[in-house]
Write an enzyme that holds these catalytic residues in place. Structure first.
Site, PDB file in Angstrom:
ATOM      1  N   GLU A   1       1.319  -1.083  -0.405  1.00 40.87           N
ATOM      2  CA  GLU A   1       0.012   0.283   0.030  1.00 40.87           C
ATOM      3  C   GLU A   1       0.897   1.663  -0.141  1.00 40.87           C
ATOM      4  OE1 GLU A   1      -3.815  -1.173   2.702  1.00 40.87           O
ATOM      5  OE2 GLU A   1      -2.579  -0.656   4.165  1.00 40.87           O
TER       6      GLU A   1
ATOM      7  N   CYS B   1       3.236   8.642   1.032  1.00 35.57           N
ATOM      8  CA  CYS B   1       4.031   7.741   2.036  1.00 35.57           C
ATOM      9  C   CYS B   1       4.187   5.952   0.575  1.00 35.57           C
ATOM     10  CB  CYS B   1       3.612   7.304   3.085  1.00 35.57           C
ATOM     11  SG  CYS B   1       3.981   6.183   4.530  1.00 35.57           S
TER      12      CYS B   1
ATOM     13  N   CYS C   1       7.122  -6.556   6.787  1.00 33.43           N
ATOM     14  CA  CYS C   1       8.337  -6.847   6.771  1.00 33.43           C
ATOM     15  C   CYS C   1       9.037  -7.590   8.624  1.00 33.43           C
ATOM     16  CB  CYS C   1       7.782  -4.831   8.272  1.00 33.43           C
ATOM     17  SG  CYS C   1       9.513  -4.589   9.217  1.00 33.43           S
TER      18      CYS C   1
ATOM     19  N   HIS D   1      10.656   4.975  19.684  1.00 29.60           N
ATOM     20  CA  HIS D   1      10.296   5.125  20.660  1.00 29.60           C
ATOM     21  C   HIS D   1      10.565   4.436  22.026  1.00 29.60           C
ATOM     22  CE1 HIS D   1       7.533   4.908  17.266  1.00 29.60           C
ATOM     23  NE2 HIS D   1       8.329   3.922  16.763  1.00 29.60           N
TER      24      HIS D   1
ATOM     25  N   CYS E   1       2.342  -2.324  15.073  1.00 27.13           N
ATOM     26  CA  CYS E   1       2.579  -2.341  13.649  1.00 27.13           C
ATOM     27  C   CYS E   1       1.644  -3.060  13.093  1.00 27.13           C
ATOM     28  CB  CYS E   1       4.347  -1.650  13.131  1.00 27.13           C
ATOM     29  SG  CYS E   1       3.783  -1.259  11.784  1.00 27.13           S
TER      30      CYS E   1
ATOM     31  N   GLU F   1      10.922  -2.015   6.062  1.00 29.84           N
ATOM     32  CA  GLU F   1      12.200  -1.464   6.777  1.00 29.84           C
ATOM     33  C   GLU F   1      12.705  -1.032   5.947  1.00 29.84           C
ATOM     34  OE1 GLU F   1      13.157   0.342   8.996  1.00 29.84           O
ATOM     35  OE2 GLU F   1      15.244   0.095   8.246  1.00 29.84           O
TER      36      GLU F   1
ATOM     37  N   CYS G   1       7.787  -4.802  14.454  1.00 28.87           N
ATOM     38  CA  CYS G   1       7.460  -4.132  15.960  1.00 28.87           C
ATOM     39  C   CYS G   1       6.429  -4.574  16.320  1.00 28.87           C
ATOM     40  CB  CYS G   1       6.833  -2.524  15.143  1.00 28.87           C
ATOM     41  SG  CYS G   1       9.050  -2.376  14.939  1.00 28.87           S
TER      42      CYS G   1
ATOM     43  N   CYS H   1       0.334   5.736  10.309  1.00 28.60           N
ATOM     44  CA  CYS H   1       1.465   5.001  10.397  1.00 28.60           C
ATOM     45  C   CYS H   1       0.896   3.698  10.847  1.00 28.60           C
ATOM     46  CB  CYS H   1       2.347   5.915  11.200  1.00 28.60           C
ATOM     47  SG  CYS H   1       3.317   7.247  10.534  1.00 28.60           S
TER      48      CYS H   1
HETATM   49  N1  SAH Z   1      10.403   0.472   9.173  1.00 24.23           N
HETATM   50  C1  SAH Z   1      10.757   1.822   9.439  1.00 24.23           C
HETATM   51  C2  SAH Z   1       8.694   2.584   8.193  1.00 24.23           C
HETATM   52  C3  SAH Z   1       7.628   2.233   8.618  1.00 24.23           C
HETATM   53  S1  SAH Z   1       6.964   3.070   9.990  1.00 24.23           S
HETATM   54  C4  SAH Z   1      10.377   2.341  10.199  1.00 24.23           C
HETATM   55  O1  SAH Z   1       9.945   1.760  11.341  1.00 24.23           O
HETATM   56  O2  SAH Z   1      10.701   3.104  11.129  1.00 24.23           O
HETATM   57  C5  SAH Z   1       6.987   4.150   9.960  1.00 24.23           C
HETATM   58  C6  SAH Z   1       6.414   4.419  11.077  1.00 24.23           C
HETATM   59  O3  SAH Z   1       5.346   4.391  12.134  1.00 24.23           O
HETATM   60  C7  SAH Z   1       7.360   4.887  12.220  1.00 24.23           C
HETATM   61  O4  SAH Z   1       8.068   5.191  13.107  1.00 24.23           O
HETATM   62  C8  SAH Z   1       6.713   3.511  12.969  1.00 24.23           C
HETATM   63  O5  SAH Z   1       7.633   3.532  14.041  1.00 24.23           O
HETATM   64  C9  SAH Z   1       4.917   4.326  12.956  1.00 24.23           C
HETATM   65  N2  SAH Z   1       3.734   3.117  13.644  1.00 24.23           N
HETATM   66  C10 SAH Z   1       4.296   1.788  13.456  1.00 24.23           C
HETATM   67  N3  SAH Z   1       3.196   1.698  13.907  1.00 24.23           N
HETATM   68  C11 SAH Z   1       2.337   2.465  13.939  1.00 24.23           C
HETATM   69  C12 SAH Z   1       1.476   2.181  14.836  1.00 24.23           C
HETATM   70  N4  SAH Z   1       0.042   1.270  15.550  1.00 24.23           N
HETATM   71  N5  SAH Z   1       0.802   3.541  15.894  1.00 24.23           N
HETATM   72  C13 SAH Z   1       1.841   4.653  14.777  1.00 24.23           C
HETATM   73  N6  SAH Z   1       3.033   5.267  14.872  1.00 24.23           N
HETATM   74  C14 SAH Z   1       3.512   4.003  14.178  1.00 24.23           C
END
Ligand code: SAH
Length: 401
Positions: free
Chosen positions: A106, A119, A126, A240, A133, A182, A130, A357
């Protein structure tokens, strides 16, 4: 919530056919020559590709007899839109793309009064696991090729130019690697994508370095490699948590590269570029939003060339966590600012279409949108034996063309 292993090696090496956007300008010219055409046709093809022209009939500067052959050989359609979902009166649009092997990714286009940002995804799924996410919970399907990543940005630029987004024809100004995947675990192809985003026409979209943001969980060797490239794109680090104990659980790659190492690498990038990096921090109620953690983060960042971008947690399926309540957010911001750390709270666009995000999963509800496409949320073979060695982490991409 399941605890997933970290996966650096993309498990399904079904990379797409060759595309002009994967090639350097010289390689593209050689490829055109091999097809019996003058080298300058590579520039013509590039101009069409980056302008979002996909129909050979519109490529009137190419002889009619060779249009099909050239586009078939060098501009295969690699990202096919499956559906668009809109929010914010159409100014936020999420697109689900199908790739040649059925993998789904997406991207999200967001139009603001003074800019338009897309974006984009760098991997299908991925491997960074995390737990908050949605993409991280779906596992890694495969790396995207450069052309597949670039294709998302080109489509967004064409949508803006073509007036598909309310507000009249406009220009795509910003790209953020904050979709699925990532980016620094798919380094080579992301590097090529950066070239394409920054190069002027005909071989790119001509974006400004500051308007392109690479966001990472903190793959330290790749941040260092990026530092050596001489680029000045914006770096975002998904922190985080200020302490290793909590970050080990929220961003599992922290078990490999600690908070101090990640910030050290980002500091070096900032020193080299002279530009602040962004620290991403999703505020999760009663998990990482305590006043003492704000103070800890403030102390950690006060003397660094960094600013904090707080993201109230976006809900994801099956997660027990939710966003910090407003008073806790405000307290967190106040404490960071008191410590002298520039802090903003992100406006989360598109959460009602799961486009914010961490909400990009591509698998949910897809059966309703299209038939016969397998879900990408597949178990990852060999996932129980991940390798954390730097060489492997960064070399894993090389076996996939
Ligand atoms: N893998 C990369 C880029 C993708 S995520 C990274 O981790 O930076 C883009 C951003 O969204 C990252 O900062 C990630 O930690 C954040 N993110 C992921 N899940 C989220 C959620 N449920 N709520 C808010 N931010 C989130």
């Amino acid at each position: 919530m399941t605890v997933l292993p970290l996966v650096f090696d993309a498990p399904r090496p079904t990379m797409p056919p060759r595309h002009l956007a994967d090639l350097t300008r010289d390689e593209a010219r050689a490829a055109v020559t091999e097809l019996g055409q003058p080298a300058f046709r590579a520039d013509q093809l590039a101009r069409h590709f980056y302008a979002g022209v996909t129909d050979p009939a519109q490529m009137t500067d190419l002889p009619a007899a060779v249009r099909e052959e050239l586009t078939g050989a060098l501009l295969p359609g690699l990202v096919t839109p499956v559906r668009h979902q809109s929010a914010d009166g159409g100014r936020t649009r999420k697109t689900l793309w199908r790739l040649h092997d059925g993998a789904l990714v997406e991207s999200v286009l967001m139009r603001y009064p003074e800019r338009a940002t897309v974006c984009i995804s760098s991997q299908a799924g991925c491997g960074m696991a995390c737990p908050f996410c949605a993409t991280g919970q779906s596992g890694l399907t495969r790396n995207l090729s450069a052309a597949e990543i670039i294709g998302q940005a080109v489509a967004a630029a064409a949508a803006m130019a073509g007036g598909e987004i309310p507000g009249g024809p406009g220009r795509l100004s910003n790209v953020v690697f904050m979709g699925m995947g990532e980016p620094l675990a798919n380094y080579k192809r992301v590097r090529k994508t950066l070239d394409a985003l920054l190069s002027p026409a005909p071989h790119g979209l001509g974006l400004g370095q500051r308007s392109v943001t690479v966001s990472t969980v903190g793959v330290v060797p790749a941040i260092r490699r990026l530092t050596e490239e001489g680029l000045n794109v914006t770096l975002a680090v998904s922190l985080h948590a200020p302490d290793d104990e909590l970050r080990d659980t929220l961003v599992p790659v922290n078990t490999r590269w600690k908070v101090g190492e990640v910030l050290g690498a980002a500091d070096d990038y900032a020193r080299r570029t002279g530009r602040r990096y962004s620290v991403e921090y999703a505020l999760i109620r009663d998990v990482n939003d305590q006043p003492f953690r704000a103070d800890l983060l403030g102390k950690l960042l006060a003397k660094r060339l960094a600013h904090v971008n707080l993201i109230p947690l976006n809900p994801t399926p099956g997660s027990k966590w939710d966003a910090s309540p407003l008073p806790a957010q405000q307290e967190f911001v106040a404490r960071l600012r008191a410590a002298g750390v520039p802090t903003t709270v992100r406006d989360t666009r598109g959460s009602d279409i799961d486009g914010a995000c961490g909400q990009l999963a591509a698998a949910d509800g897809i059966e309703d949108a299209v038939e016969g496409i397998p879900s990408i949320a597949v178990p990852v073979p060999g996932a129980d034996a991940p390798s954390f060695e730097e060489g492997v982490a960064l070399g894993a991409e090389s076996d996939q063309g």
